[in-house]
Design a protein around this motif. Structure first.
Motif, PDB file in Angstrom:
ATOM      1  N   GLY A 134       0.806  -1.212   0.000  1.00  0.00           N
ATOM      2  CA  GLY A 134       0.000   0.000   0.000  1.00  0.00           C
ATOM      3  C   GLY A 134       0.837   1.258   0.000  1.00  0.00           C
ATOM      4  N   SER A 135       1.993   1.223   0.640  1.00  0.00           N
ATOM      5  CA  SER A 135       2.841   2.419   0.707  1.00  0.00           C
ATOM      6  C   SER A 135       3.482   2.749  -0.635  1.00  0.00           C
ATOM      7  CB  SER A 135       3.932   2.223   1.762  1.00  0.00           C
ATOM      8  OG  SER A 135       4.836   1.195   1.373  1.00  0.00           O
ATOM      9  N   ALA A 211      -0.846   4.714   1.725  1.00  0.00           N
ATOM     10  CA  ALA A 211      -0.851   5.018   0.296  1.00  0.00           C
ATOM     11  C   ALA A 211      -0.804   6.522   0.066  1.00  0.00           C
ATOM     12  CB  ALA A 211      -2.092   4.418  -0.366  1.00  0.00           C
ATOM     13  N   ARG A 212      -1.591   7.270   0.844  1.00  0.00           N
ATOM     14  CA  ARG A 212      -1.541   8.728   0.708  1.00  0.00           C
ATOM     15  C   ARG A 212      -0.190   9.269   1.153  1.00  0.00           C
ATOM     16  NH1 ARG A 212      -5.415  13.367   3.603  1.00  0.00           N
ATOM     17  NH2 ARG A 212      -3.981  15.104   3.197  1.00  0.00           N
ATOM     18  N   LEU A 213       0.315   8.788   2.287  1.00  0.00           N
ATOM     19  CA  LEU A 213       1.606   9.273   2.778  1.00  0.00           C
ATOM     20  C   LEU A 213       2.739   8.884   1.843  1.00  0.00           C
ATOM     21  CD1 LEU A 213       1.207   8.466   6.587  1.00  0.00           C
ATOM     22  CD2 LEU A 213       0.893  10.668   5.455  1.00  0.00           C
ATOM     23  N   GLY A 214       2.736   7.624   1.389  1.00  0.00           N
ATOM     24  CA  GLY A 214       3.799   7.158   0.502  1.00  0.00           C
ATOM     25  C   GLY A 214       3.734   7.788  -0.872  1.00  0.00           C
ATOM     26  N   SER A 221       7.721   5.122   2.520  1.00  0.00           N
ATOM     27  CA  SER A 221       7.824   3.750   2.014  1.00  0.00           C
ATOM     28  C   SER A 221       9.122   3.086   2.451  1.00  0.00           C
ATOM     29  CB  SER A 221       7.730   3.752   0.483  1.00  0.00           C
ATOM     30  OG  SER A 221       6.514   4.338   0.060  1.00  0.00           O
ATOM     31  N   GLU A 222      10.172   3.878   2.649  1.00  0.00           N
ATOM     32  CA  GLU A 222      11.446   3.310   3.089  1.00  0.00           C
ATOM     33  C   GLU A 222      11.430   2.974   4.580  1.00  0.00           C
ATOM     34  OE1 GLU A 222      13.705   2.525   0.984  1.00  0.00           O
ATOM     35  OE2 GLU A 222      12.749   3.497  -0.744  1.00  0.00           O
ATOM     36  N   PHE A 227       9.627  -0.371  10.551  1.00  0.00           N
ATOM     37  CA  PHE A 227       8.586  -0.318  11.573  1.00  0.00           C
ATOM     38  C   PHE A 227       7.889  -1.675  11.712  1.00  0.00           C
ATOM     39  CE2 PHE A 227       4.012   0.173  12.357  1.00  0.00           C
ATOM     40  CZ  PHE A 227       4.047   0.689  13.640  1.00  0.00           C
ATOM     41  N   LEU A 228       7.589  -2.312  10.593  1.00  0.00           N
ATOM     42  CA  LEU A 228       6.907  -3.613  10.628  1.00  0.00           C
ATOM     43  C   LEU A 228       7.822  -4.697  11.179  1.00  0.00           C
ATOM     44  CD1 LEU A 228       4.984  -3.439   7.233  1.00  0.00           C
ATOM     45  CD2 LEU A 228       4.005  -3.337   9.523  1.00  0.00           C
TER      46      LEU A 228
END
Length: 380
Positions: A134-135, A211-214, A221-222, A227-228
Motif C-alpha cells: 500500500g505504501s 498510500a496517501r503518505l507514501g 515507504s522506506e 517499523f513492521l
C-alpha cells in the motif's frame, strides 16, 4: 480598408497604416456563474464522500478482477508458480522455528508450537504485505493515475484483495498442520470468518493511510519495513506474550497483547487451537501454587501427587514424558496448562473489542484520510 482598419477587399496595406485589433470580449458575469451556466466542472475535483464510495462500489468487479489477475501473474515466471504464495511464509516459519523455537526456546509455555508459530506467521504476513504494498501503490501506478480517471482508492483496495487471496490460500495450508498437531476442527473454527473480516478492514484502512503518505513522500515507504520488522518482534508471532520475564510490568504485557497485529494473531489462535484456548490465563480459578510453577519455569514439567501438581526439579532429566523422582519413574506433564490458573491479563472479550475497534476504526479513518487528497494524486 474600412473605417476599423480591416481589409475589406483584396489589396495590400499602405505604408504607415495601423491595424487596430478588436477589443477582447470579456464576460460580464463571474466565471463561476458562467461555468455553472454551461454545466462546466473542474477537472479532477474531489467528489463528495458519498459519491466517492458509490463510484468505488460501481467498480467493485473491476477491482476484484484486477486483483485476481495480478495475483495470478505475480509468480508467472517462477517454475513453482503460485506455490510460492504458501512456500514463502512456510520457509519463514521454518527459520523462526529453528532460531526462536530451538535456539532461544521461545516455545516455552506453548503446546503444539509448530501450529502456534505458523498461525502467527501467516496472519502477520497478511497485515505486513498489505501495508508495504500500500505504501508504494500510488507511485508504482503513476502513469495509470495520470492517464485515466477513476477513484484512486481502487488501487490500494485491489492490492489488499491480492494479499487476502494469498491469506485464504495460507489458511488452507494451516488445516493439515493443525491436524498433524492434534488440533482437531471444532465449532470455534468458524470464528476465523469474523477474524479475517476484521483484519481485512484494518489492513484496508492502514493501506489507504500509507498510500496517501507514501504517494507524497517516498521516505515513508522506506521507513515502513523497519517499523513492521519491529512490530513483528513485539506482537507475539514467535512467542507467548504471557511468558515474558517477570520484570515486564502487567501494563506492558497488556499493551503488547492489544496492538493490532497481536490482536488478530491471538483471535486466529483462539479459533484454531483448542490448547491455546484452554491454556489461556484466567481460564481456570486462580491458584497461586500452580501459577507459581508455570511462572518459575514456563518450559518445564510437573507431575501429580495426591491430585496436585508438583514441579519437577530442574536437575531431573525428563525422557519420553517420564522422570525419575526418588528412584521412581513418574509420568510428567508440560507446565503450559498451568498458566490457566494465573490471573487473566487480556480476556477473549478484550480481544474481540480491540479487534472491532482496530478494524472498523482504521477503515473509517483510512477512507476519509485518503479521500481528502483525491485531487492531488498523480501530480508532479
Amino acid at each position: 480598408m474600412d473605417e476599423r482598419g480591416k481589409l475589406s477587399a483584396p489589396g495590400r496595406l499602405e505604408a504607415g497604416t495601423v491595424v487596430m485589433p478588436e477589443a477582447p470580449r470579456v464576460p460580464d458575469m463571474p466565471l463561476s456563474r458562467l461555468a455553472a451556466q454551461y454545466g462546466l466542472k473542474l477537472s479532477g475535483a474531489r467528489p463528495s464522500l458519498h459519491k466517492y464510495l458509490g463510484a468505488l462500489w460501481q467498480r467493485r468487479h473491476f477491482i476484484v478482477g484486477y486483483a485476481t489477475a495480478r495475483n495470478v501473474s505475480m509468480y508467472t515466471e517462477a517454475k513453482l508458480g503460485q506455490l510460492w504464495q504458501v512456500l514463502t511464509p512456510l520457509l519463514n516459519a521454518g527459520v523462526y522455528y529453528l532460531i526462536f523455537g530451538k535456539l532461544f526456546e521461545a516455545d516455552r509455555g506453548v503446546q503444539h508450537y509448530v501450529a502456534f508459530l505458523v498461525t502467527g506467521v501467516f496472519v502477520f504476513a497478511f497485515t505486513e504485505r498489505s501495508i508495504v504494498t500500500g505504501s508504494n501503490v500510488m507511485r508504482a501506478n503513476l502513469q495509470l493515475i495520470r492517464a485515466l480517471y477513476f477513484p484512486r482508492a481502487a488501487l490500494p483496495l485491489a492490492y489488499v484483495i491480492v494479499e487476502l487471496e494469498q491469506m485464504l490460500l495460507g489458511l488452507l495450508v494451516l488445516v493439515p498442520i493443525m491436524l498433524i498437531s492434534n488440533e482437531w476442527p471444532t465449532r470455534y473454527w468458524f470464528l476465523l470468518i469474523p477474524t479475517v473480516a476484521l483484519q481485512t478492514a484494518f489492513n484496508t484502512g492502514a493501506a489507504l493511510i500509507v498510500a496517501r503518505l507514501g504517494g507524497s513522500m517516498q521516505d515513508v515507504s522506506e521507513l515502513i519495513p523497519f517499523f513492521l520488522r519491529i512490530c513483528r518482534y513485539f506482537c507475539g508471532v514467535m512467542y507467548m506474550v504471557t511468558t515474558l520475564p517477570a520484570k515486564v510490568p502487567v501494563w506492558g504485557i497488556k499493551l503488547l497483547s492489544l496492538n493490532p497485529p497481536a490482536v488478530f494473531i491471538s483471535l486466529a489462535r483462539v479459533a484454531l487451537m483448542t490448547t491455546y484456548r484452554q491454556d489461556a490465563p484466567g481460564n481456570q480459578p486462580y491458584n497461586a501454587s500452580y501459577c507459581g510453577i508455570f511462572t518459575n519455569d514456563p518450559g518445564g514439567y510437573s507431575y501429580v501427587v495426591d491430585g496436585k501438581y508438583v514441579a519437577v526439579p530442574g536437575n531431573v532429566t525428563v525422557d519420553h514424558g517420564h522422570a525419575v523422582i526418588g528412584h521412581v519413574s513418574v509420568p510428567v506433564l508440560s507446565n503450559a496448562p498451568l498458566q490457566a490458573y494465573c490471573h487473566a491479563v487480556v480476556t477473549n472479550s478484550d480481544l474481540w473489542l480491540a479487534g472491532i475497534g482496530w478494524g472498523l476504526g482504521f477503515l473509517v479513518v483510512g477512507i476519509v484520510f485518503f479521500w481528502q487528497a483525491e485531487s492531488l494524486y498523480g501530480r508532479g
